[in-house]
Design an enzyme around this catalytic site. Structure first.
Site, mmCIF file in Angstrom:
data_model
loop_
_atom_site.group_PDB
_atom_site.id
_atom_site.type_symbol
_atom_site.label_atom_id
_atom_site.label_comp_id
_atom_site.label_asym_id
_atom_site.label_seq_id
_atom_site.Cartn_x
_atom_site.Cartn_y
_atom_site.Cartn_z
ATOM 1 C CD GLU A 81 -40.270 22.469 30.718
ATOM 2 O OE1 GLU A 81 -40.030 22.809 29.557
ATOM 3 O OE2 GLU A 81 -41.424 22.454 31.207
ATOM 4 C CD GLU A 112 -41.219 45.161 34.992
ATOM 5 O OE1 GLU A 112 -41.414 45.857 33.979
ATOM 6 O OE2 GLU A 112 -41.837 44.118 35.240
#
Length: 273
Positions: A81, A112
């Site tokens: 953004e 992960e």
């Protein structure tokens, strides 16, 4: 120091399946209201990290967010953004996630758990001492993130983190830890809820404050935003009209010519001098 995962503690609520919809919503909202207060307690820690990021950007550096699952997705959202909002290059703020882009939509099993992969992912972007890396993990225990932060420290790269547990392994590794303690989730262990909200709030504070300090906001307006749809074009026209004494057609013409609110206003003042 003792490390207790408060994000994994049993919810203060039980028999959720027996609650009415209104009871569910009321109780979730009751818990959500505690998050901003928890974030407020960490403002001093957020401030010192921002003060480290700004000069790195001014020296041509970049900001990396690293996480897994919800935390990784939140970092990617905030990074993505920045260009449309502030008109910065797409490689200025970068979100990296365990499992890569595929993991944004679909969980990648055990991605992960590698303590080496995070640093490998950073090396693909030619990470350097000019950059800053922020690890994001509600638990504060994600190997992908912790391994990357350790390697950054060894290579003189500034590290920070955002977690929702006190004294976590990630906080011990990060040079600038931010610990927003939101307590047990409404649904036990569902850290996409309060913990995710807390992380999003902190990310908003970091990226917005940094961009303002870099001059990417004038007054209170996004004068460098990208004109990627009609809504933003119309907003830009209004911003020009508020900034300089011109009518809508003139503002539209200036925007079409300079393709930027900042450049349009600057050009108008330049012609008037």
């Amino acid at each position: 120091m003792n490390f207790i995962k408060t994000t994994e503690q049993t919810s203060h609520y039980d028999h959720l399946e027996k609650m009415s919809v209104k009871e569910l919503l009321t109780n979730i909202n009751k818990e959500d209201k505690t998050v901003p207060d928890a974030v407020e307690k960490q403002i001093p820690q957020i401030e010192v990290l921002i003060e480290e990021i700004v000069p790195k950007f001014e020296d041509g550096g970049r900001l990396f967010y690293m996480g897994a699952g919800t935390s990784g997705r939140l970092g990617i959202v905030d990074a993505s953004e920045c260009p449309p909002t502030f008109g910065v290059p797409y490689d200025m703020v970068i979100g990296l996630m365990a499992g890569g882009d595929v993991a944004i939509r679909k969980a990648v099993e055990f991605a992960e758990d590698s303590e080496e992969q995070g640093w490998k992912d950073l090396q693909k972007h030619k990470i350097s001492e000019k950059d800053v890396v922020i690890g994001i993990a509600a638990s504060g225990t994600t190997p992908y993130v912790i391994g990357a932060l350790k390697a950054c420290n060894e290579n003189n790269i500034i590290t920070g983190c955002i977690t929702c547990n006190k004294n976590s392994p990630m906080s011990e590794v990060a040079q600038y830890p931010i610990e927003v303690i939101v307590g047990p989730e409404f649904v036990t262990g569902s850290s996409r809820m309060k913990a995710g909200t807390a992380q999003k709030l902190v990310l908003n504070m970091i990226s917005t404050s940094v961009m303002i300090r870099l001059g990417r906001v004038k007054g209170n307006k996004m004068v460098d935003m990208q004109l990627s749809n009609h809504k933003l074009v119309n907003r830009a026209i209004r911003m020009i009209m508020e900034e300089i004494p011109v009518d809508e057609n003139t503002a539209k013409a200036l925007l079409n010519e300079y393709l930027s609110v900042r450049k349009a206003v600057k050009a108008y003042h330049g012609k008037r001098q």
